[in-house]
Design an enzyme around this catalytic site. Structure first.
Site: not given
Ligand code: GLA
Length: 387
Positions: A34, A37, A125, A170, A220
């Site tokens: 997590e 990426d 989503s 994702d 984020y």
């Molecule tokens: C979100 C982002 C992903 C990833 C996750 C955390 O879903 O879209 O790219 O960074 O958070 O792992």
């Protein structure tokens, strides 16, 4: 056909009086890896059977019509006037914008969409909204993009209008998922490997805290900035390209005084999580679910204490899971700040786990959580429409 696919199709016929192509675009789970990426790490996602259904057809004009059934909202725009607006509109418009940036001529089309991924639940989503439309446009425009190219296009789209600087996980899972399999994805090289999701007597259960994470996209991006800041400092002193080149947290310690504490903690989490995700993938392939579960708990601890993307509600759910002997691993899933926990639970214990943790959660926070037993699915695809 799935009932949502049917209602999207019917709504399309009522609204536009033509016959559309229908697509399914899945959400995703992530077993481990997590917030790595976008840090050149390894992730272990799978596409799931919840997602967004699209009905799309060209309309021989220059007008693009959207009807977002779940919001009961409409939008009409042309390719020439596309701009950033807000909410769901940014996701679909940004995808169209990416096709335009590739030099594609986007003419008018009609589009209805709806889905069953609870908003802000951490099942992505947003990637499902992007992926479904990108897949449909790729066919409609005969743009000839492959699935990985489409995933990258969707990632760029998410960076652009919605301004979330997400990684590739994702969108990759959305396009490349396979039923009953997980993807081990190297986010640096895009190399990937599938292996069967063999959980023996266990299943994956998501508990939705119902704390919406949608409002914290700024946080984020801040995590991503902290990692970039830390990596820049490390690169000044070490011959490395990314966090994966650091072998152990011990090698990091000497840089603690050169960094803000929060930046250091993020770097530490990322180095640990990259190692953990690699190890976890091996354990899963060796059917060692028990050790795999321990790593999930360790990930949660890191996400909560070092990366600071958890919240009281998610911490409560993970602590509760730890006390249930039928649960082998639990952690927050996705970006964090709310959304779901992912839990590996013994089949016979699932009902009891869901009932007991839901009651305790309700008592503590006065929120009714939701639980889903996960089924994996294939990536975005066209569905056969029965008349
Ligand atoms: C979100 C982002 C992903 C990833 C996750 C955390 O879903 O879209 O790219 O960074 O958070 O792992």
């Amino acid at each position: 056909m799935n009932p949502i696919a049917v209602s999207v199709l019917h709504s399309f016929r009522e609204n536009f009086h033509t016959e559309p192509a229908v697509y399914f675009s899945p959400g995703r789970i992530n077993l481990i890896g997590e917030h790595v990426d976008y840090n050149d790490g390894f992730v272990l996602p799978a596409a799931i059977d919840k997602g967004i259904y699209y009905a799309v057809a060209q309309n021989n004009s220059s007008d693009i019509h959207f009807y977002a059934m779940d919001f009961n909202e409409r939008l009409t725009i042309t390719a020439a006037t596309i701009k950033k607006i807000d909410n769901w509109k940014n996701y679909v418009l940004s995808v169209i914008n990416e096709f335009i940036l590739l030099g594609q001529e986007v003419k008018g089309f009609d589009c209805v969409f709806a889905g069953d991924i609870p908003r802000g639940s951490g099942m992505s989503s947003s990637a499902a909204v992007e992926g479904g439309l990108a897949f449909a446009l790729n066919e409609m425009l005969q743009a000839g993009l492959g699935r990985v190219e489409l995933a990258l296009l969707c990632q760029r789209a998410e960076h652009n209008f919605p301004q979330v600087n997400c990684g590739i996980m994702d969108q990759f899972a959305n396009m490349m998922g396979r039923q009953d399999e997980v993807i081990l994805l190297d986010c640096k090289t895009m190399q990937h490997q599938y292996f069967p999701l063999r959980l023996q007597g266990y299943k994956i259960v998501l508990i939705n805290s119902k704390v919406p994470h949608a409002l914290v996209t700024g946080e984020y991006n801040v995590r991503r900035q902290r990692c970039e800041e830390g990596l820049a400092i490390l690169k000044n002193h070490l011959n490395i390209h990314s966090f994966r080149d650091i072998n152990s947290v011990g090698d990091l310690a000497q840089f603690k005084l050169l960094m803000d504490e929060k930046v250091f903690n993020c770097c530490r989490y990322v180095v640990e999580e990259i190692t953990r995700a690699k190890k976890a993938a091996e354990l899963l392939q060796q059917d060692n679910i028990a050790e795999f579960g321990k790593l999930m708990y360790a990930t949660h601890e890191g996400l909560s204490k070092l990366y600071e993307v958890s919240c009281t509600e998610l911490d409560f759910l993970v602590e509760w899971a730890k006390k249930d002997s039928n649960v082998i691993g639990s952690r927050l899933m996705g970006g964090g700040f709310g959304g779901c926990t992912i839990n590996i639970v013994k089949k016979e214990g699932i009902d009891q786990f869901i009932t007991a943790s839901s009651e305790a959660y309700k008592q503590q926070f006065n929120i009714d959580p939701e639980a889903y037993v996960v089924s994996t699915a294939d990536g975005t695809r066209q569905l056969t429409v029965t008349p």
